[in-house]
Design a protein around this motif. Sequence first.
Motif, PDB file in Angstrom:
ATOM      1  N   GLU A 108      11.107 -11.777  -4.387  1.00 31.42           N
ATOM      2  CA  GLU A 108       9.563 -11.969  -4.470  1.00 31.42           C
ATOM      3  C   GLU A 108       9.027 -11.307  -3.603  1.00 31.42           C
ATOM      4  N   PRO A 109       7.992 -10.480  -3.680  1.00 32.91           N
ATOM      5  CA  PRO A 109       7.433  -9.848  -2.571  1.00 32.91           C
ATOM      6  C   PRO A 109       6.532 -10.686  -1.493  1.00 32.91           C
ATOM      7  N   ASN A 110       6.657 -10.280  -0.435  1.00 36.39           N
ATOM      8  CA  ASN A 110       5.873 -10.947   0.705  1.00 36.39           C
ATOM      9  C   ASN A 110       4.452 -10.969   0.819  1.00 36.39           C
ATOM     10  N   GLU A 111       3.759 -11.860   1.451  1.00 34.85           N
ATOM     11  CA  GLU A 111       2.264 -11.860   1.680  1.00 34.85           C
ATOM     12  C   GLU A 111       1.553 -10.367   2.152  1.00 34.85           C
ATOM     13  N   VAL A 112       2.529  -9.704   2.895  1.00 39.23           N
ATOM     14  CA  VAL A 112       2.081  -8.070   3.439  1.00 39.23           C
ATOM     15  C   VAL A 112       2.042  -7.424   2.041  1.00 39.23           C
ATOM     16  N   THR A 113       3.120  -7.395   1.302  1.00 41.37           N
ATOM     17  CA  THR A 113       3.283  -6.661   0.297  1.00 41.37           C
ATOM     18  C   THR A 113       2.486  -7.013  -0.990  1.00 41.37           C
ATOM     19  N   ARG A 114       2.188  -8.349  -1.122  1.00 43.31           N
ATOM     20  CA  ARG A 114       1.154  -8.618  -2.045  1.00 43.31           C
ATOM     21  C   ARG A 114      -0.042  -8.383  -1.834  1.00 43.31           C
ATOM     22  N   ALA A 115      -0.662  -8.361  -0.579  1.00 43.46           N
ATOM     23  CA  ALA A 115      -1.853  -7.696  -0.017  1.00 43.46           C
ATOM     24  C   ALA A 115      -2.175  -6.298  -0.411  1.00 43.46           C
TER      25      ALA A 115
ATOM     26  N   GLU B 183      -2.698  -5.666  -3.901  1.00 43.06           N
ATOM     27  CA  GLU B 183      -4.057  -6.063  -4.404  1.00 43.06           C
ATOM     28  C   GLU B 183      -5.055  -4.723  -3.835  1.00 43.06           C
ATOM     29  N   GLU B 184      -4.674  -4.359  -2.401  1.00 43.21           N
ATOM     30  CA  GLU B 184      -5.647  -3.265  -2.030  1.00 43.21           C
ATOM     31  C   GLU B 184      -5.505  -2.025  -2.790  1.00 43.21           C
ATOM     32  N   ALA B 185      -4.377  -1.644  -3.268  1.00 48.31           N
ATOM     33  CA  ALA B 185      -4.348  -0.640  -4.242  1.00 48.31           C
ATOM     34  C   ALA B 185      -4.738  -0.467  -5.441  1.00 48.31           C
ATOM     35  N   LYS B 186      -4.632  -1.980  -6.099  1.00 45.91           N
ATOM     36  CA  LYS B 186      -5.311  -2.017  -7.157  1.00 45.91           C
ATOM     37  C   LYS B 186      -6.698  -1.837  -7.257  1.00 45.91           C
ATOM     38  N   ALA B 187      -7.286  -2.336  -6.133  1.00 43.44           N
ATOM     39  CA  ALA B 187      -8.886  -2.488  -6.090  1.00 43.44           C
ATOM     40  C   ALA B 187      -9.381  -1.085  -5.709  1.00 43.44           C
TER      41      ALA B 187
ATOM     42  N   MET C 186      -0.642   6.096   4.424  1.00 47.67           N
ATOM     43  CA  MET C 186      -1.357   4.964   4.057  1.00 47.67           C
ATOM     44  C   MET C 186      -2.209   4.549   5.516  1.00 47.67           C
ATOM     45  N   GLY C 187      -1.819   5.171   6.658  1.00 47.07           N
ATOM     46  CA  GLY C 187      -2.149   4.732   7.733  1.00 47.07           C
ATOM     47  C   GLY C 187      -1.445   3.472   8.513  1.00 47.07           C
ATOM     48  N   LEU C 188      -0.108   3.346   8.126  1.00 47.50           N
ATOM     49  CA  LEU C 188       0.742   2.441   8.433  1.00 47.50           C
ATOM     50  C   LEU C 188       1.651   2.926   9.501  1.00 47.50           C
TER      51      LEU C 188
END
Length: 83
Positions: free
Chosen positions: A48-55, A58-62, A81-83
Amino acid sequence: MDIALEKKAHVFRLPSYLLDKLKELATKDRRSLNNYVEGLLLDAVYNEPNEVTRASFEEAKAGKLEGPIDTTSVDTMLKSMGL
């Protein structure tokens, strides 16, 4: 002390091309077909993806990411992506 996991045999129907590809990949990985498929299924069920990956998802979907994303490699993607 070894603890044996209970395993049950089950029959699955797969398209021939998929079974052939799984056999090829198992051979490349020097594993039995059963062990290879079990590993794939364990990854699919428990990875399962961790919190950072899930966020990030969601950012990409939005549509909150600015500019194009370069997916030629992981490093270039993260930089774009600026990371």
